[in-house]
Design an enzyme around this catalytic site. Structure first.
Site, PDB file in Angstrom:
ATOM      1  N   ASN A 208       0.845  -1.198   0.000  1.00 28.29           N
ATOM      2  CA  ASN A 208       0.000   0.000   0.000  1.00 28.29           C
ATOM      3  C   ASN A 208       0.880   1.246   0.000  1.00 28.29           C
ATOM      4  O   ASN A 208       2.104   1.149   0.040  1.00 28.29           O
ATOM      5  CB  ASN A 208      -0.949  -0.036   1.198  1.00 28.29           C
ATOM      6  N   LYS A 284       8.878 -17.677 -10.131  1.00 30.15           N
ATOM      7  CA  LYS A 284       8.229 -16.525 -10.751  1.00 30.15           C
ATOM      8  C   LYS A 284       7.058 -16.996 -11.605  1.00 30.15           C
ATOM      9  O   LYS A 284       7.210 -17.908 -12.427  1.00 30.15           O
ATOM     10  CB  LYS A 284       9.245 -15.774 -11.623  1.00 30.15           C
ATOM     11  N   PRO A 301      -3.826 -11.782  10.192  1.00 33.00           N
ATOM     12  CA  PRO A 301      -4.239 -11.569  11.591  1.00 33.00           C
ATOM     13  C   PRO A 301      -4.372 -10.074  11.856  1.00 33.00           C
ATOM     14  O   PRO A 301      -3.629  -9.270  11.283  1.00 33.00           O
ATOM     15  CB  PRO A 301      -3.068 -12.151  12.401  1.00 33.00           C
ATOM     16  N   ASP A 302      -5.314  -9.682  12.683  1.00 30.09           N
ATOM     17  CA  ASP A 302      -5.427  -8.279  13.081  1.00 30.09           C
ATOM     18  C   ASP A 302      -4.543  -8.109  14.321  1.00 30.09           C
ATOM     19  O   ASP A 302      -4.934  -8.463  15.445  1.00 30.09           O
ATOM     20  CB  ASP A 302      -6.892  -7.930  13.389  1.00 30.09           C
ATOM     21  N   PHE A 319      -3.881   3.135  14.843  1.00 32.30           N
ATOM     22  CA  PHE A 319      -4.130   4.208  13.881  1.00 32.30           C
ATOM     23  C   PHE A 319      -5.366   3.873  13.072  1.00 32.30           C
ATOM     24  O   PHE A 319      -5.683   2.700  12.869  1.00 32.30           O
ATOM     25  CB  PHE A 319      -2.927   4.390  12.936  1.00 32.30           C
ATOM     26  N   LYS A 333     -14.159   1.890  15.394  1.00 29.09           N
ATOM     27  CA  LYS A 333     -12.904   1.125  15.347  1.00 29.09           C
ATOM     28  C   LYS A 333     -12.276   0.929  16.724  1.00 29.09           C
ATOM     29  O   LYS A 333     -11.799  -0.149  17.052  1.00 29.09           O
ATOM     30  CB  LYS A 333     -11.926   1.804  14.381  1.00 29.09           C
ATOM     31  N   LYS A 337     -11.376  -2.698  18.041  1.00 33.81           N
ATOM     32  CA  LYS A 337      -9.983  -3.115  18.241  1.00 33.81           C
ATOM     33  C   LYS A 337      -9.660  -3.331  19.718  1.00 33.81           C
ATOM     34  O   LYS A 337      -8.788  -4.104  20.057  1.00 33.81           O
ATOM     35  CB  LYS A 337      -9.030  -2.074  17.668  1.00 33.81           C
TER      36      LYS A 337
HETATM   37  O1  C5P Z   1      -8.593  -2.174  10.521  1.00 33.75           O
HETATM   38  P1  C5P Z   1      -7.708  -1.094  10.079  1.00 33.75           P
HETATM   39  O2  C5P Z   1      -6.668  -1.538   9.088  1.00 33.75           O
HETATM   40  O3  C5P Z   1      -8.385   0.134   9.615  1.00 33.75           O
HETATM   41  O4  C5P Z   1      -6.941  -0.658  11.413  1.00 33.75           O
HETATM   42  C1  C5P Z   1      -5.809   0.147  11.425  1.00 33.75           C
HETATM   43  C2  C5P Z   1      -5.001  -0.114  12.669  1.00 33.75           C
HETATM   44  O5  C5P Z   1      -4.926  -1.509  12.905  1.00 33.75           O
HETATM   45  C3  C5P Z   1      -3.589   0.357  12.540  1.00 33.75           C
HETATM   46  O6  C5P Z   1      -3.114   0.703  13.821  1.00 33.75           O
HETATM   47  C4  C5P Z   1      -2.874  -0.865  12.022  1.00 33.75           C
HETATM   48  O7  C5P Z   1      -1.496  -0.852  12.352  1.00 33.75           O
HETATM   49  C5  C5P Z   1      -3.613  -1.993  12.718  1.00 33.75           C
HETATM   50  N1  C5P Z   1      -3.748  -3.243  11.966  1.00 33.75           N
HETATM   51  C6  C5P Z   1      -3.232  -4.393  12.478  1.00 33.75           C
HETATM   52  N2  C5P Z   1      -3.388  -5.583  11.807  1.00 33.75           N
HETATM   53  C7  C5P Z   1      -4.053  -5.637  10.653  1.00 33.75           C
HETATM   54  C8  C5P Z   1      -4.618  -4.478  10.123  1.00 33.75           C
HETATM   55  C9  C5P Z   1      -4.448  -3.293  10.796  1.00 33.75           C
HETATM   56  O8  C5P Z   1      -2.607  -4.332  13.530  1.00 33.75           O
HETATM   57  N3  C5P Z   1      -4.168  -6.784  10.045  1.00 33.75           N
END
Ligand code: C5P
Length: 391
Positions: A208, A284, A301-302, A319, A333, A337
């Site tokens: 990104n 490749k 994973p989040d 963030f 959010k 979170k």
């Molecule tokens: O869900 P979103 O991507 O909008 O959330 C952003 C926040 O979550 C940021 O702090 C980012 O570093 C964190 N994040 C994370 N793991 C992910 C996606 C986002 O820790 N897979």
């Protein structure tokens, strides 16, 4: 941070002298007053006029350039808050370690009783010379702040240790020394930065537009406020604190998780990809005759959610980059979170956010109290965020 401070730069005759022109600009940009003195030999490498133009001040070279009531080496000492010797040659290092005062620069160092930063730069063999090392050690043992040279391509055509460290390192060191706000002394802070890289095959990836600048600004600010900082980033960064470089969300999860409950604060400034490629191709991928191909993605994973759920003692900060309905989305959010603070910024604006050196943010706590930090440089915003988190 450097506003109203006076920085006295001493340039000796290393080829890296030309880089100091940029260092002068960095200090000036930060609002500092810059005075420059040069050894006579350094005038062969960079001109007095260049440094006078950049510092907007007279540059001194000779011991007997006396203009005012005091000899220059004394009046400049009185005026300056810090002295920065860069580049510091083997010759100048060895002379000052032995109290020799044979030019304006060495005389000034001898009379200077405030902090002195030394950034050596020289040929690798000179750097490895036993006496140079002994002299430098003597200075380090006597509270001189040494910014060690790095390994790299040298002007003499060889590769090795001796290249002047990054200007950013000297700059950060200066701010760290002059910043009286050491509010984060004794605190351990981990900050993630940059966009994760999710590999498709050995040559392609999904990522990104995150530049990582906000994360780096937070790491710099925390360091300047006295914290023990670890930056976990998706790009190379030479910093005076620990930097761990990695690529993917999976690697970041593993790295960040080990700090949870072992540090005071984790700030997830990284733009972690929500999805990664399901089947990484070891070879490749070949172009086919098909007009379309499919690449399957699986959820990453989040990390923020996971560490927030597992944290007992570590403050967790996330963030939230939104292109619409910023505050409404941010409130949802932070609940989702489970982190302690969420920094919300609007990425639809061209003048702030991605790649910009400026930002404007809202900080939410877990009771949805909101504070707004108006548009400012990312480093100033970073200081405000840290002040708030540790208030
Ligand atoms: O869900 P979103 O991507 O909008 O959330 C952003 C926040 O979550 C940021 O702090 C980012 O570093 C964190 N994040 C994370 N793991 C992910 C996606 C986002 O820790 N897979």
């Amino acid at each position: 941070m450097l506003k109203d401070k006076t920085i006295l730069i001493g340039i000796s005759a290393g080829i890296a002298a030309y880089k100091i022109c940029e260092l002068v600009r960095m200090y000036k940009r930060a609002g500092a007053k810059v005075r420059v003195m040069m050894t006579p030999n350094s005038l062969h490498l960079v001109t007095k006029l260049t440094l006078e133009s950049l510092s907007q001040n007279e540059v001194f070279v000779e011991n007997f350039d006396i203009k005012e009531y005091k000899p220059e080496h004394i009046s400049l000492c009185d005026e300056a808050d810090i002295m920065v010797l860069a580049p510091a040659t083997a010759n100048t290092i060895s002379k000052i370690a032995n109290g020799i005062c044979d030019n304006l620069l060495t005389s000034t160092v001898c009379a200077f009783n405030k902090p002195i930063i030394i950034a050596p730069a020289m040929n690798t063999n000179m750097w490895n010379n036993k006496f140079v090392q002994e002299n430098l050690q003597k200075l380090a043992d006597n509270n001189y702040h040494i910014c060690n040279p790095e390994c790299g391509f040298l002007a003499c055509g060889t590769e090795g240790v001796g290249r002047l460290c990054e200007l950013d390192t000297i700059y950060n060191k200066t701010v760290e020394i002059l910043n009286e706000n050491k509010k984060l002394a004794g605190k351990k802070i981990v900050i993630s930065a940059g966009g994760t890289v999710e590999k498709i095959d050995p040559v392609r990836y999904i990522s990104n537009f995150s530049s990582g600048k906000m994360g780096v600004a937070l790491a710099d600010a925390a360091y300047q406020m006295g914290a023990e900082v670890t930056l976990v980033s998706t790009f190379e960064a030479k910093k005076p604190y620990k930097v761990t470089k990695l690529q993917s969300a999976i690697e970041m999860e593993k790295e960040i998780s080990q700090y949870n409950n072992n540090v005071d604060c984790i700030i997830m400034a990284a733009a972690v990809a929500d999805y990664r490629v399901k089947d990484y191709s070891e070879q490749k991928m070949k172009k086919t005759s098909d007009d379309e191909i499919e690449i399957k993605l699986v959820k990453n994973p989040d990390i923020l959610k996971k560490i927030s759920a597992e944290s007992n003692t570590t403050k967790i900060v996330g963030f939230c980059a939104e292109s619409e309905n910023l505050l409404e989305n941010a409130k949802i959010k932070i609940k989702n979170k489970g982190c302690d603070y969420l920094i919300a910024n609007d990425i639809s604006r061209k003048d702030i956010g991605f790649s910009s050196d400026e930002n404007e943010v809202y900080i939410l706590d877990n009771n949805c109290n909101i504070e707004h930090f108006e548009k400012d440089s990312k480093i100033n915003i970073a200081h405000k965020i840290l002040e708030k988190i540790f208030e």
